[in-house]
Motif scaffolding. Structure first.
Motif, PDB file in Angstrom:
ATOM      1  N   PRO A  46       0.807  -1.232   0.000  1.00 21.01           N
ATOM      2  CA  PRO A  46       0.000   0.000   0.000  1.00 21.01           C
ATOM      3  C   PRO A  46       0.838   1.280   0.000  1.00 21.01           C
ATOM      4  CG  PRO A  46      -0.923  -1.587   1.524  1.00 21.01           C
ATOM      5  CD  PRO A  46       0.401  -2.132   1.097  1.00 21.01           C
ATOM      6  N   THR A  47       2.073   1.202   0.496  1.00 20.61           N
ATOM      7  CA  THR A  47       2.916   2.406   0.494  1.00 20.61           C
ATOM      8  C   THR A  47       3.439   2.729  -0.905  1.00 20.61           C
ATOM      9  OG1 THR A  47       5.007   1.238   0.976  1.00 20.61           O
ATOM     10  CG2 THR A  47       3.649   1.913   2.859  1.00 20.61           C
ATOM     11  N   ILE A  48       3.437   1.749  -1.788  1.00 19.41           N
ATOM     12  CA  ILE A  48       3.806   2.016  -3.193  1.00 19.41           C
ATOM     13  C   ILE A  48       2.661   2.754  -3.877  1.00 19.41           C
ATOM     14  CG2 ILE A  48       4.412   0.970  -5.420  1.00 19.41           C
ATOM     15  CD1 ILE A  48       5.410  -1.464  -3.865  1.00 19.41           C
ATOM     16  N   ILE A  49       1.462   2.324  -3.580  1.00 14.28           N
ATOM     17  CA  ILE A  49       0.276   2.853  -4.254  1.00 14.28           C
ATOM     18  C   ILE A  49      -0.038   4.282  -3.821  1.00 14.28           C
ATOM     19  CG2 ILE A  49      -2.214   2.497  -4.560  1.00 14.28           C
ATOM     20  CD1 ILE A  49      -1.653  -0.524  -4.141  1.00 14.28           C
ATOM     21  N   TYR A  50       0.221   4.596  -2.546  1.00  4.83           N
ATOM     22  CA  TYR A  50      -0.229   5.877  -2.013  1.00  4.83           C
ATOM     23  C   TYR A  50       0.268   7.090  -2.809  1.00  4.83           C
ATOM     24  CZ  TYR A  50      -1.464   9.639   1.120  1.00  4.83           C
ATOM     25  OH  TYR A  50      -1.988  10.801   1.626  1.00  4.83           O
ATOM     26  N   PRO A  51       1.532   7.199  -3.160  1.00  3.71           N
ATOM     27  CA  PRO A  51       1.961   8.384  -3.917  1.00  3.71           C
ATOM     28  C   PRO A  51       1.338   8.472  -5.309  1.00  3.71           C
ATOM     29  CG  PRO A  51       3.848   7.222  -2.984  1.00  3.71           C
ATOM     30  CD  PRO A  51       2.672   6.322  -2.847  1.00  3.71           C
ATOM     31  N   ILE A  52       0.876   7.334  -5.823  1.00  6.77           N
ATOM     32  CA  ILE A  52       0.308   7.310  -7.173  1.00  6.77           C
ATOM     33  C   ILE A  52      -1.143   7.766  -7.166  1.00  6.77           C
ATOM     34  CG2 ILE A  52      -0.173   5.844  -9.180  1.00  6.77           C
ATOM     35  CD1 ILE A  52       2.015   3.922  -8.086  1.00  6.77           C
ATOM     36  N   THR A  53      -1.918   7.296  -6.198  1.00  5.32           N
ATOM     37  CA  THR A  53      -3.375   7.538  -6.195  1.00  5.32           C
ATOM     38  C   THR A  53      -3.873   8.300  -4.973  1.00  5.32           C
ATOM     39  OG1 THR A  53      -3.892   5.491  -5.025  1.00  5.32           O
ATOM     40  CG2 THR A  53      -3.673   5.351  -7.429  1.00  5.32           C
ATOM     41  N   PRO A  65      -7.991   3.107  -4.932  1.00  5.19           N
ATOM     42  CA  PRO A  65      -7.574   1.823  -5.510  1.00  5.19           C
ATOM     43  C   PRO A  65      -6.784   2.026  -6.795  1.00  5.19           C
ATOM     44  CG  PRO A  65      -9.867   1.739  -4.827  1.00  5.19           C
ATOM     45  CD  PRO A  65      -9.451   3.168  -4.696  1.00  5.19           C
ATOM     46  N   LEU A  66      -5.724   1.249  -6.956  1.00  6.43           N
ATOM     47  CA  LEU A  66      -4.876   1.369  -8.143  1.00  6.43           C
ATOM     48  C   LEU A  66      -5.567   0.812  -9.382  1.00  6.43           C
ATOM     49  CD1 LEU A  66      -2.104   2.238  -9.217  1.00  6.43           C
ATOM     50  CD2 LEU A  66      -1.226  -0.029  -8.566  1.00  6.43           C
ATOM     51  N   GLY A  67      -6.313  -0.267  -9.211  1.00 10.14           N
ATOM     52  CA  GLY A  67      -7.059  -0.819 -10.332  1.00 10.14           C
ATOM     53  C   GLY A  67      -6.247  -1.686 -11.276  1.00 10.14           C
ATOM     54  N   ARG A  68      -5.019  -1.960 -10.902  1.00 11.95           N
ATOM     55  CA  ARG A  68      -4.154  -2.816 -11.729  1.00 11.95           C
ATOM     56  C   ARG A  68      -3.019  -3.321 -10.851  1.00 11.95           C
ATOM     57  NH1 ARG A  68       0.281   0.224 -12.084  1.00 11.95           N
ATOM     58  NH2 ARG A  68       0.100   2.506 -12.283  1.00 11.95           N
ATOM     59  N   ARG A  69      -2.173  -4.176 -11.422  1.00 14.61           N
ATOM     60  CA  ARG A  69      -1.010  -4.668 -10.688  1.00 14.61           C
ATOM     61  C   ARG A  69       0.064  -3.583 -10.589  1.00 14.61           C
ATOM     62  NH1 ARG A  69       0.814 -10.569 -12.604  1.00 14.61           N
ATOM     63  NH2 ARG A  69       2.074 -10.273 -10.725  1.00 14.61           N
ATOM     64  N   ILE A  70       0.832  -3.638  -9.535  1.00 18.43           N
ATOM     65  CA  ILE A  70       1.931  -2.683  -9.357  1.00 18.43           C
ATOM     66  C   ILE A  70       3.021  -2.974 -10.386  1.00 18.43           C
ATOM     67  CG2 ILE A  70       3.750  -1.930  -7.774  1.00 18.43           C
ATOM     68  CD1 ILE A  70       1.812  -2.664  -5.468  1.00 18.43           C
ATOM     69  N   LEU A  71       3.540  -1.929 -11.022  1.00 18.08           N
ATOM     70  CA  LEU A  71       4.583  -2.066 -12.021  1.00 18.08           C
ATOM     71  C   LEU A  71       5.953  -2.191 -11.361  1.00 18.08           C
ATOM     72  CD1 LEU A  71       3.402   0.733 -14.502  1.00 18.08           C
ATOM     73  CD2 LEU A  71       2.792  -1.701 -14.515  1.00 18.08           C
ATOM     74  N   GLN A  72       6.878  -2.828 -12.059  1.00 15.19           N
ATOM     75  CA  GLN A  72       8.242  -2.946 -11.545  1.00 15.19           C
ATOM     76  C   GLN A  72       8.868  -1.570 -11.328  1.00 15.19           C
ATOM     77  OE1 GLN A  72      10.135  -5.589 -10.497  1.00 15.19           O
ATOM     78  NE2 GLN A  72       8.182  -6.724 -10.642  1.00 15.19           N
ATOM     79  N   SER A  73       8.572  -0.654 -12.219  1.00 19.14           N
ATOM     80  CA  SER A  73       9.116   0.706 -12.075  1.00 19.14           C
ATOM     81  C   SER A  73       8.581   1.377 -10.818  1.00 19.14           C
ATOM     82  CB  SER A  73       8.760   1.548 -13.302  1.00 19.14           C
ATOM     83  OG  SER A  73       7.340   1.631 -13.464  1.00 19.14           O
ATOM     84  N   GLU A  74       7.355   1.064 -10.439  1.00 19.50           N
ATOM     85  CA  GLU A  74       6.768   1.634  -9.229  1.00 19.50           C
ATOM     86  C   GLU A  74       7.357   0.990  -7.984  1.00 19.50           C
ATOM     87  OE1 GLU A  74       2.481   2.687 -11.364  1.00 19.50           O
ATOM     88  OE2 GLU A  74       2.760   0.805 -10.285  1.00 19.50           O
TER      89      GLU A  74
END
Length: 320
Positions: free
Chosen positions: A224-231, A235-244
């Protein structure tokens, strides 16, 4: 003849009295539930006018008259009232005197990020005025009642005060030797725990895993800490990318040790309590078990074996 006339008069008076009482205490005219707004400072006459307009009574003048002769004499209270269908005039007066106004609620679930709290408060009906997005982690998840015409800022202030008060009390009761050093750190870790598990019985163990990692200066590696800066928590709505996964920022715990810069959601009471009193365990890892929960491991070897079981289950489900 005089005796008969007196008897007739008495019977007539009795019939009139029964009729008045029936009019006062009998079923009202409203076929369905009604909502009536009694303005601040309204007199009984003004309230009766509003009731007549809404269809809760048939005559404002009659209601005022009956209220003065048959009512308790207590003052009425302003507010928005739900008047049930067929409610009698006597009970309507009691409703207004008791101040049992219509309660509206806005519900903030555990783990809701502040950007969604803002959307929910802005969408709540019959509130007035705008609010800005509250600081992440500053709102205590709960159901909050409000009345028609209350300001959004007032209800948000209550939400934030509730969090401040609860966190302060919980911090005072914290177990000695925990991995967090300040209430803000506790709130930040609790927000991660909140997002990582929805099972109440797991919260203290998940909190313990992250506490053990903090003590060892290991990366928390919380998705969830990867997703937070993005959204901002949506909800991200997809799988986390390697770059993320590799992105360097103040929140990505796959690219840094220690806690993120601040909370990533608004944690509930149970997650805060879990961080301040984590389970006694040496576990350092966990992975989903396919039932909505997790399986925990003390070593990387055990964890890798659990991960392979999870992958096999996902392949069997056609998810990979």
């Amino acid at each position: 003849m005089g005796g008969c006339a007196l008897l007739v008069a008495v019977l007539a008076l009795l019939a009139l009295g029964v009729g008045v009482l029936q009019l006062w205490g009998g079923a009202g005219p409203a076929p369905t539930n009604l909502t009536v707004m009694i303005p601040e400072g309204a007199t009984l006459t003004r309230a009766a006018t509003e009731l007549e307009k809404a269809g809760a009574i048939t005559s404002a003048r009659r209601f005022v008259l009956l209220s003065k002769f048959l009512g308790s004499g207590e003052a009425i209270k302003a507010g928005e009232y739900r008047v049930p269908a067929r409610l009698s005039q006597a009970d309507i007066l009691k409703l207004l005197q008791g101040g049992r106004t219509l309660q509206r609620f806005v519900m903030i679930p555990e783990g809701m990020p502040s950007i969604l709290v803002h959307e929910r408060v802005m969408a709540a009906p019959q509130l007035s005025g705008p609010v800005t997005v509250p600081a992440e982690g500053s709102v205590l998840p709960d159901s909050y009642s409000y009345n028609r015409g209350d300001t959004r800022q007032a209800i948000l202030d209550r939400m934030q005060k509730a969090m401040s008060d609860y966190l302060a009390k919980a911090w005072e009761k914290r177990k000695p030797g925990i991995a967090v050093n300040t209430p803000l750190e506790a709130l930040t870790l609790a927000s991660i725990v909140e997002k990582e598990t929805g099972k109440p019985e797991e919260r203290r163990t998940v909190a313990a895993v992250y506490s053990n990692r903090l003590r060892r200066n290991m990366m928390l590696q919380a998705d969830p800490t990867i997703i937070y800066p993005i959204t901002k928590g949506k909800p991200l709505g997809r799988r986390i990318l390697q770059s993320e996964l590799r992105a360097v920022n103040q929140y990505n715990t796959y690219a840094m040790t220690g806690l993120p810069a601040g909370p990533i959601a608004n944690p509930g009471r149970a997650s805060i309590d879990a961080v301040l009193d984590p389970a006694q365990t040496s576990a350092l890892y966990f992975v989903a078990d396919g039932t909505g929960g997790h399986v925990f491991a003390d070593t990387l070897e055990q964890h890798n074996a659990n991960v392979q079981k999870w992958y096999a289950l996902r392949r069997a489900r056609g998810e990979m």
